[in-house]
Design an enzyme around this catalytic site. Sequence first.
Site, mmCIF file in Angstrom:
data_model
loop_
_atom_site.group_PDB
_atom_site.id
_atom_site.type_symbol
_atom_site.label_atom_id
_atom_site.label_comp_id
_atom_site.label_asym_id
_atom_site.label_seq_id
_atom_site.Cartn_x
_atom_site.Cartn_y
_atom_site.Cartn_z
ATOM 1 C CE LYS A 195 -3.498 2.435 2.694
ATOM 2 N NZ LYS A 195 -4.443 2.385 3.818
ATOM 3 C CE LYS A 248 -5.875 2.039 -0.575
ATOM 4 N NZ LYS A 248 -6.361 2.118 0.763
HETATM 5 C C1 PBG Z 1 -6.986 3.357 5.398
HETATM 6 C C2 PBG Z 1 -7.469 3.291 4.000
HETATM 7 C C3 PBG Z 1 -7.371 4.289 3.030
HETATM 8 C C4 PBG Z 1 -7.967 3.802 1.874
HETATM 9 C C5 PBG Z 1 -8.439 2.531 2.171
HETATM 10 N N1 PBG Z 1 -8.090 2.226 3.490
HETATM 11 C C6 PBG Z 1 -6.883 5.673 3.117
HETATM 12 C C7 PBG Z 1 -5.544 6.008 3.551
HETATM 13 O O1 PBG Z 1 -4.652 5.180 3.678
HETATM 14 O O2 PBG Z 1 -5.377 7.189 3.784
HETATM 15 C C8 PBG Z 1 -8.065 4.550 0.593
HETATM 16 C C9 PBG Z 1 -9.018 4.011 -0.409
HETATM 17 C C10 PBG Z 1 -9.327 4.930 -1.523
HETATM 18 O O3 PBG Z 1 -8.704 5.969 -1.752
HETATM 19 O O4 PBG Z 1 -10.283 4.596 -2.241
HETATM 20 N N2 PBG Z 1 -7.852 2.766 6.302
#
Ligand code: PBG
Length: 324
Positions: A195, A248
């Site tokens: 991520k 991601k």
């Molecule tokens: C954190 C989380 C995020 C997203 C999914 N889980 C945001 C972040 O890390 O700030 C982002 C998903 C998206 O942008 O669609 N719990």
Amino acid sequence: MQFPDYRPRRLRKNENFRRMIRETKLSADNLIYPLFVVPGTKVKNPIAFMPGNFQMSVDYIVPEAARMKTLGIPAILLFGIPEKKDEIASGALAKDGIIQRAVREIKNKVPDILVITDVCLCEYTSHGHCGMIEKGEVANDLTLAVLAEQAVSHARAGADMVAPSAMMDGQVGAIREGLDEAGFDAVPIMAYSAKYASCFYGPFREAAESAPSFGDRRAYQMDPANSDEAMREIALDVQEGTDIIMVKPALPYLDVIRRAKEEFDLPLAAYNVSGEFAMVKAAAQMGWIDGERAMLESLTAIRRAGAEMIITYFAPEAAQILRK
Ligand code: PBG
């Protein structure tokens, strides 16, 4: 193969030829739809920058889950916005917390759709970080126990799978151990393994009301410049017992998806995040691109790169088209 003996255009002549040799298939089976649950009743707030997506209270989330099932979408991914946020994310663990209630209601009324829950603290902390704060920093090992407890609490409510997204080192192992000890050895983990610290999460942070109040997430999420490191992150999660690995965002990281597909023998998910969705929607609204084709091309490309599952805000729209 050489021209003129090989003429690739022969098999592109019409749609029947094209259908017959198409390598990548996209179907509703591949899609997971994210939903944002908020407190209250009869709440349906449009999310800015994410047209067609809403924050919804539990009473509205249930029929929305039923609609996804009708569209042939196998799973939804739940994010919760609690009544109150605090320093220690108490809302994440409450037996009657927002996610716990949503999961119970959905599993009760729409048993035949998979309910996946986001395991992370950023939606629940007043500071908006994904973990516990100690001496002004996100404290890794202190956070692990809380994430494990959160996952167990989701499993108790009936979650079919948990999806840890906090990017704490060791989170998959801690959650696996917590689940097993609590008797949930059959509940799988879908790990946000690679991520990235991405600007494409902007619209989501509006939806989840989870933008960090100080600093940013670069001390725990990955540097967009790295892909070898992504392979090490994934390898760790595999060792710690994840069932599904995830990359991601998706579109700017198709190379990482492809590498993960080649290097690891586990089901692979990709998160087509809020900013990727917003770009297509905005350009389509301006009349600058064909939104429907851009959506299908993007999703097909993510599948082609190697992802079996795509978490996407396009899920209902795409499923509707793919059914025809
Ligand atoms: C954190 C989380 C995020 C997203 C999914 N889980 C945001 C972040 O890390 O700030 C982002 C998903 C998206 O942008 O669609 N719990």
